[in-house]
Write an enzyme that holds these catalytic residues in place. Structure first.
Site, mmCIF file in Angstrom:
data_model
loop_
_atom_site.group_PDB
_atom_site.id
_atom_site.type_symbol
_atom_site.label_atom_id
_atom_site.label_comp_id
_atom_site.label_asym_id
_atom_site.label_seq_id
_atom_site.Cartn_x
_atom_site.Cartn_y
_atom_site.Cartn_z
ATOM 1 N N ASN A 201 -74.276 4.661 22.963
ATOM 2 C CA ASN A 201 -74.560 6.458 22.783
ATOM 3 C C ASN A 201 -74.980 7.577 24.420
ATOM 4 O OD1 ASN A 201 -76.076 8.395 21.471
ATOM 5 N ND2 ASN A 201 -77.380 7.349 20.478
ATOM 6 N N CYS A 206 -75.379 9.146 18.561
ATOM 7 C CA CYS A 206 -74.448 7.884 17.261
ATOM 8 C C CYS A 206 -73.953 9.136 15.898
ATOM 9 C CB CYS A 206 -76.746 7.865 16.752
ATOM 10 S SG CYS A 206 -77.303 8.724 16.714
ATOM 11 N N HIS A 453 -81.932 9.773 13.939
ATOM 12 C CA HIS A 453 -81.023 8.020 14.535
ATOM 13 C C HIS A 453 -79.897 8.095 12.790
ATOM 14 C CE1 HIS A 453 -78.750 5.356 17.016
ATOM 15 N NE2 HIS A 453 -79.484 4.380 15.952
ATOM 16 N N ASP A 470 -74.405 -0.114 15.216
ATOM 17 C CA ASP A 470 -76.045 0.776 15.008
ATOM 18 C C ASP A 470 -75.504 1.357 16.686
ATOM 19 O OD1 ASP A 470 -78.196 2.201 16.162
ATOM 20 O OD2 ASP A 470 -79.637 0.418 14.849
#
Length: 583
Positions: A201, A206, A453, A470
């Site tokens: 990131n 993201c 997020h 993630d």
């Protein structure tokens, strides 16, 4: 949407802590088991000159916390606020504290204008602060008419709910378990555990990472990307999107660690500010695919984007009392589905094909029959092999006169049959096999309309195993976690030490779904051999990799060496007419 995360990532580099602002005082504090609420006041706010300031510390479960604030923004024209663990430097590496929290800036003139943001975070020694880089516009904050700085005083409210089974709990077994779990987290190897790697990131990328993962794991798409001709792109000063994407996909396939997306974002023409600004995923997807589609023309990959993602719809106006209709066929690359007022995905599709009756003053005007009562609507003519569904989680609220996030529960299914929504009459498209689709990816947004997020749940093979992508971390998850937990709605938990249940909205929910036609799954998700990558690409990528590793090694070892110049007698007589000479 604004960046949500920690202050160090948003700022780009760690600064020395400024002294705490002396004009702050704690107005009130309320503490209950598992839940904490605190009012923090900042006086003479407009006169604060420090780039970042800290509130006085306050206790949560006998630990010191504080608010970290950037009064003039953290490299953005917005107020930046974070919750910070005050003594994080002295904590053991095993410490962690999962929490849900909210931060509010109070408007004393009009409570309805109070700005509140919510988030959740697993605080630990490596991520000591978390919050909102883009909390609210500075222009609005410092406008006296708005009412946020009455008497030049900023009033903030912090509310924290600590999750159960965390550090500081009552059980030594729980404590040891948490330490072990955090040790595992810090030493977790995504490639070793799952066979896949994540993406780093850059600050607020993201949302892009979740999209790129869905594109990469579409093996048919990845094959077409590798087959694009990029021979002439190597000599260009700035990276091109096709070459940058080829390199990224190559690294994702063969790297052992999380991959950087900096070259790709540079090819977009982005600067550091763009990397800290969340863009629209749908727009990014279209821009990226449009660029690739143009590059693929006249090559073996020509038509890939259309063949994978393009569908057809028919817009019609059909007169009720006379034999007349107007038809217009259009193509689409994604479908927007209504969430508000729909319990599941089928109700949303029902809304897509609903017709509106044009009557009264709104009658339809025809060339031959004048004004007529008519039905106006849409019907699908073709669904593509890969179906991108954009869930309308963000809507304009007429009462608030602004965008809001729809966190309502919205059910979608592992497999859907869309036969009911496609027109069969006079349809030249191949409707055999029927349009039955299986869920491939769930893109999730956690947060509110102002920021949050993003991450993705993906099933990259025909097997039933799901993975959570993630950012840099990839983990295996159960089907229920990927699907059911992404519906939105509400959750209920029991307050610690009390026989009381509290209900809260789920702020993490699906905003984009990707389905693949069942009859096409084996082709689209077919495993790719290394041979599919052209040899000249592999050679160039490996050479670049070795060069980067060598430069990195030189930088790391630079402190071990020094340059020395040796002066000998002859050097002083190079210029005999001068009184002295420099070496």
């Amino acid at each position: 949407m604004g960046y949500i995360g920690n202050a160090d990532n948003a700022d780009g580099n760690k600064e020395n802590e400024n002294k705490e602002n002396e004009n702050k005082e704690n107005e009130s504090i309320k503490e209950e088991d598992g839940e904490y609420s605190k009012i923090i006041i900042f006086k003479n706010f407009s006169k604060i000159k420090e780039k970042k300031i800290y509130s006085d510390t306050f206790k949560i479960q006998d630990e010191d916390w504080r608010v970290l604030m950037f009064p003039r923004g953290n490299n953005v024209q917005q107020l930046s606020i974070f919750i910070d663990k005050a003594d994080a430097d002295d904590l053991p590496l095993s410490w962690k504290k999962p929490a849900k929290f909210s931060i509010s800036v109070i408007n004393k003139k009009n409570k309805e204008k109070t700005v509140e943001r919510e988030a959740s975070h697993n605080f630990n020694s490596d991520a000591r602060d978390w919050g909102f880089n883009n909390f609210m516009k500075l222009e609005k904050l410092y406008d006296e008419k708005e009412g946020y700085l009455e008497d030049d005083t900023l009033v903030t409210k912090v509310e924290v709910h600590l999750k159960t089974n965390m550090m500081g709990g009552r059980s030594n077994n729980t404590l040891m378990s948490n330490r072990f779990n955090l040790f595992e987290h810090n030493n977790y190897d995504s490639k070793k555990e799952t066979g896949y790697v994540g993406l780093k990131n850059q600050g607020a990328t993201c949302y892009m990472n979740s999209l790129l993962q869905t594109l990469y794991h579409n093996a048919y798409f990845r094959k077409a990307v590798f087959q694009m001709p990029t021979d002439n792109d190597w000599e260009k000063e700035d990276p091109t999107i096709p070459l940058a994407l080829q390199r990224l996909f190559y690294n994702m396939q063969f790297s052992a660690n999380a991959c950087s997306t900096k070259e790709l974002t540079k090819s977009f023409g982005w600067d550091i500010h763009d990397s800290f600004t969340q863009h629209d995923v749908q727009e990014l997807n279209r821009v990226l695919c449009d660029n690739l589609e143009e590059k693929m023309k006249g090559t073996v990959s020509d038509g890939t984007i259309a063949n994978l993602f393009r569908g057809k719809t028919k817009k019609y106006v059909r007169c009720v009392n006379v034999d007349y209709q107007s038809i217009k066929e259009e193509v689409y690359y994604d479908i927007q589905l209504l969430v508000k007022g729909c319990k599941d995905i089928y109700e949303s599709f029902d809304r897509c094909i609903e017709y509106e009756t044009l009557e009264g003053d709104n009658k339809y005007k025809t060339d031959d029959f004048g004004y007529q009562v008519a039905q106006m609507g849409n019907i699908f003519r073709k669904f593509p092999p890969v179906l991108n569904l954009q869930l309308r989680r963000f809507e304009f609220d007429l009462q608030k006169l602004g965008m809001v996030k729809v966190n309502d529960k919205y059910i979608f299914y592992p497999e859907i049959d869309l036969s009911k929504y496609i027109e069969t009459e006079d349809n030249e498209e191949n409707l055999d096999p029927p349009p039955i689709y299986r869920l491939f990816a769930v893109l999730v947004h956690s947060g509110d309309v102002h920021g949050g997020h993003y991450y993705a749940y993906i099933r990259p093979t025909p097997d039933p195993q799901w993975y959570k992508m993630d950012d840099s971390r990839v983990t295996k998850v159960k089907t229920e976690k990927a699907i059911d937990d992404s519906f939105g709605g509400e959750y209920t938990y029991k307050l610690q030490g009390k026989n009381v249940k509290s209900t809260h909205k789920k702020f993490a929910n699906a905003y984009m779904l990707v389905y693949i036609k069942v009859s096409e799954i084996d082709k689209i998700l077919a495993e790719l051999d290394e041979d599919i990558i052209p040899e000249h690409l592999k050679t160039r990528f490996e050479e670049d990799k070795k060069e980067r590793e060598m430069k990195k090694k030189e930088r790391l070892e630079a402190h071990l060496y020094m340059n020395i110049k040796v002066a000998v007698k002859e050097k002083f007589f190079v210029h005999p007419n001068e009184k002295f000479d420099l070496i």
